[in-house]
Write an enzyme that holds these catalytic residues in place. Sequence first.
Site, mmCIF file in Angstrom:
data_model
loop_
_atom_site.group_PDB
_atom_site.id
_atom_site.type_symbol
_atom_site.label_atom_id
_atom_site.label_comp_id
_atom_site.label_asym_id
_atom_site.label_seq_id
_atom_site.Cartn_x
_atom_site.Cartn_y
_atom_site.Cartn_z
ATOM 1 N N SER A 123 0.850 -1.178 0.000
ATOM 2 C CA SER A 123 0.000 0.000 0.000
ATOM 3 C C SER A 123 0.891 1.235 0.000
ATOM 4 O O SER A 123 1.811 1.339 0.801
ATOM 5 C CB SER A 123 -0.886 -0.026 1.252
ATOM 6 N N LYS A 149 -1.317 -0.850 -4.221
ATOM 7 C CA LYS A 149 -2.504 -0.057 -3.912
ATOM 8 C C LYS A 149 -2.070 1.384 -3.700
ATOM 9 O O LYS A 149 -1.189 1.660 -2.893
ATOM 10 C CB LYS A 149 -3.156 -0.602 -2.643
ATOM 11 N N LYS A 151 -3.049 5.053 -2.394
ATOM 12 C CA LYS A 151 -4.003 5.873 -1.648
ATOM 13 C C LYS A 151 -4.305 7.092 -2.509
ATOM 14 O O LYS A 151 -3.380 7.688 -3.079
ATOM 15 C CB LYS A 151 -3.385 6.308 -0.318
ATOM 16 N N ASP A 177 -7.287 3.307 -3.227
ATOM 17 C CA ASP A 177 -8.060 3.341 -1.978
ATOM 18 C C ASP A 177 -8.287 4.783 -1.566
ATOM 19 O O ASP A 177 -7.345 5.519 -1.298
ATOM 20 C CB ASP A 177 -7.282 2.602 -0.878
ATOM 21 N N GLU A 202 -11.438 1.358 -3.873
ATOM 22 C CA GLU A 202 -11.839 1.035 -2.505
ATOM 23 C C GLU A 202 -12.431 2.252 -1.786
ATOM 24 O O GLU A 202 -11.829 3.320 -1.756
ATOM 25 C CB GLU A 202 -10.595 0.529 -1.770
ATOM 26 N N ASP A 227 -14.495 -1.217 2.461
ATOM 27 C CA ASP A 227 -13.595 -1.469 3.579
ATOM 28 C C ASP A 227 -14.298 -0.986 4.850
ATOM 29 O O ASP A 227 -14.942 -1.763 5.561
ATOM 30 C CB ASP A 227 -12.278 -0.712 3.309
ATOM 31 N N LYS A 251 -11.013 -6.776 7.362
ATOM 32 C CA LYS A 251 -10.023 -6.470 8.402
ATOM 33 C C LYS A 251 -10.574 -7.004 9.716
ATOM 34 O O LYS A 251 -11.606 -6.515 10.194
ATOM 35 C CB LYS A 251 -9.817 -4.964 8.523
ATOM 36 N N GLY A 279 -4.888 -4.364 5.848
ATOM 37 C CA GLY A 279 -3.910 -4.251 6.921
ATOM 38 C C GLY A 279 -4.003 -2.899 7.600
ATOM 39 O O GLY A 279 -4.570 -1.955 7.062
HETATM 40 MG MG MG Z 1 -9.014 1.025 2.862
#
Ligand code: MG
Length: 342
Positions: A123, A149, A151, A177, A202, A227, A251, A279
């Site tokens: 990430s 991933k 952000k 995300d 996400e 999420d 999660k 995570g």
């Molecule tokens: Mg997320």
Amino acid sequence: MRIVSAELRTFRTTVRRSLLVRVTGSLGEEGWGECVADDEPTHSAEYLEGAADVIRRFLLPALLAVPDLDPAGVAPALAHLRGQPMAKSAMEMAVLDAVLRARGLSLASYLGAVRRSVQVGASVGIADSLDSLLDTVDRHVSAGYARIKLKIQPGWDLEPVRVVRETFGGGLMLTADASMAYTPASARHLARLDAYGLALLEQPYDADDLHGHAMLAARMETPICLDESITSARAAIAALRAGACSIINIKPGRVGGYLEARRIHDLCLAADVPVWCGGTLETGLGRAANLALAALPGFTLPGDISATDPVVLDGDSIAVPDGPGIGVTPSEDALEAFTQKG
Ligand code: MG
């Protein structure tokens, strides 16, 4: 088991402050759990000091009162206490570890793992510049991670995704995300992400906005993954029925524990909905437990389980611990060095 005592340890790793809990049973059983709450209640309502307080004042006394505690009995014993999924998850994890350790059974076997290693992704946070973003992505791709991933947030979305896609090519599994950073007013803008072949987008909107996510899912080709919205198996069913997502990030801390996480996995597997393990910058302990979960058959997308001592990357995968319980224990030396006194 019957819990006779518990100890909370708060310490600072290089990336965050962490809270571990160790429970001891009447027959000398011992198990460790990790609470993934952040320092501040900015990402979720729970925060680390609050979680420690809730464990001391409410969760632990409720569990001490149960004479024969099975891992599956932890959530019911705590059900009268509202919310606090991360604190509850830490307690269930410690009981799971203690009971399974005593039985000589690994968490992976107990949960129903079908894989000995799991593919993992990295990430990448919001960067200062596109150059520094490309450097970071390059480092992770070179290390072997199976998925990157990114952000994203308003002002840092289309351009970084485009640049990473163009630099690393169509073969890279890429996701974005938003961690709830947008509102439905951004739907048209977000739909432009369709141009970059993302494996998923996400959680663009607030956790409680299933309708907004359903509207976005209907207009985008990119699959929507939820999420923060997925707080329980019931919430997962509601999200899927609403058409708010077609992929779920699980999660354990967010849903109150590994057993509720497995329930979400089971219902998604039955409905043919892919899941992956998110995570929260766990220590090696939480990551080891997440590897056990991610080895279940429905976890078909790489998890956010980056390598950290004692977890190492082998190709694009990490081996699932097969020792009793979670399969790892915190190093006493490291705990001593990092534990925050008082
Ligand atoms: Mg997320």
